[in-house]
Write a protein that holds these residues in place. Sequence first.
Motif, PDB file in Angstrom:
ATOM      1  N   LEU A   1       0.549   3.401  -3.556  1.00 54.14           N
ATOM      2  CA  LEU A   1      -0.361   4.633  -3.064  1.00 54.14           C
ATOM      3  C   LEU A   1       0.195   5.953  -3.074  1.00 54.14           C
ATOM      4  O   LEU A   1       0.259   6.952  -3.161  1.00 54.14           O
ATOM      5  CB  LEU A   1      -1.326   4.277  -2.178  1.00 54.14           C
ATOM      6  CG  LEU A   1      -2.140   3.167  -2.262  1.00 54.14           C
ATOM      7  CD1 LEU A   1      -2.975   3.100  -1.263  1.00 54.14           C
ATOM      8  CD2 LEU A   1      -3.024   3.439  -3.693  1.00 54.14           C
ATOM      9  N   HIS A   2       1.755   5.750  -2.324  1.00 54.42           N
ATOM     10  CA  HIS A   2       2.450   6.729  -2.070  1.00 54.42           C
ATOM     11  C   HIS A   2       3.977   6.615  -2.384  1.00 54.42           C
ATOM     12  O   HIS A   2       4.829   6.572  -1.578  1.00 54.42           O
ATOM     13  CB  HIS A   2       2.385   7.279  -0.472  1.00 54.42           C
ATOM     14  CG  HIS A   2       0.719   7.323  -0.078  1.00 54.42           C
ATOM     15  ND1 HIS A   2       0.205   8.475  -0.489  1.00 54.42           N
ATOM     16  CD2 HIS A   2       0.300   6.345   0.682  1.00 54.42           C
ATOM     17  CE1 HIS A   2      -1.188   8.405  -0.057  1.00 54.42           C
ATOM     18  NE2 HIS A   2      -1.192   7.019   0.632  1.00 54.42           N
TER      19      HIS A   2
ATOM     20  N   GLU B   1       0.873  -1.385  -0.006  1.00 57.34           N
ATOM     21  CA  GLU B   1      -0.018  -0.029   0.014  1.00 57.34           C
ATOM     22  C   GLU B   1       0.806   1.338   0.045  1.00 57.34           C
ATOM     23  O   GLU B   1       0.518   2.189  -0.790  1.00 57.34           O
ATOM     24  CB  GLU B   1      -1.031  -0.139   1.083  1.00 57.34           C
ATOM     25  CG  GLU B   1      -1.998  -1.032   1.153  1.00 57.34           C
ATOM     26  CD  GLU B   1      -1.516  -2.468   1.628  1.00 57.34           C
ATOM     27  OE1 GLU B   1      -0.679  -2.359   1.972  1.00 57.34           O
ATOM     28  OE2 GLU B   1      -2.339  -3.364   1.628  1.00 57.34           O
ATOM     29  N   GLU B   2       1.996   1.149   0.751  1.00 62.42           N
ATOM     30  CA  GLU B   2       2.744   2.367   1.032  1.00 62.42           C
ATOM     31  C   GLU B   2       3.524   2.881  -0.519  1.00 62.42           C
ATOM     32  O   GLU B   2       3.586   3.844  -1.029  1.00 62.42           O
ATOM     33  CB  GLU B   2       3.680   2.182   1.926  1.00 62.42           C
ATOM     34  CG  GLU B   2       3.396   2.188   3.377  1.00 62.42           C
ATOM     35  CD  GLU B   2       4.287   1.624   4.409  1.00 62.42           C
ATOM     36  OE1 GLU B   2       4.090   2.058   5.664  1.00 62.42           O
ATOM     37  OE2 GLU B   2       5.352   1.285   3.849  1.00 62.42           O
TER      38      GLU B   2
END
Length: 258
Positions: free
Chosen positions: A233-234, A229-230
């Motif tokens: 998404l970022h 996710e890290e």
Amino acid sequence: MIELQHLTKRFATQGGTVIALNDINLTIRDGDVYGIIGMSGAGKSTLVRCINMLERPDEGKVIVNGKQMQELNAADLRAARREITMIFQQFNLLMQRTCLRNIMFPMELAKVPRDKAEARARELLELVGINEPERRLKQYPHELSGGMRQRVMIAMAMSSDPKILIADEPTTALDVTIQAQILHLLLELQKKNNMSIILITHDLGVVAQTCKRVAVMCGGYVVEEGTVEEIFLHPGHPYTQALIASCLLYTSPSPRDS
């Protein structure tokens, strides 16, 4: 389970010294499905070959289950390697051997009695979901589809009941449907056997579907590491941002599709 500390690997070439791995620091925990992504030449395969000492790092430490791999004698290293198995692209089966004898091959090297090895091979072929297993055992790799050959490779890898499974581009050259089946099988085996999987790929979609954490490699460096996710998404590093942007561009519909 796996800790890499300041891992560096160099290769001498006619053009000079190439640094394939540069000060790599990673921790892969027990039971993780861990992705390593990057384009060809990033150092992904060299990294995992250093984990089981197929390549000896020039600097740094490889610690597996509390054991520093470089310090093991030959007998202890062979024992440690039985807990770390690798599956490759589908073309790495021994073409002169039947499926049965391919699956038995790692057990032959480990001096498992033939009757036990054969019985275990039959169990494994059923475990990986090969249809008509008794008929398939007698066939040669060229008589099987790509998906079936890859299942045989997975059965070979599972023959030593590994604690760590390294999958190097395991779905390359397979169509999308078969890719999904192979990835689902790997995750089922991971849960059933409580093993760690290190998945090497350049396919971001595969990582998004299967992994908990991911390391992004470029030019021998790990440029970014974190949860899926890290990273997705970022993304913080420009290289990771470019990888994700290229994937989105590739998968976005063309004007003719709208």
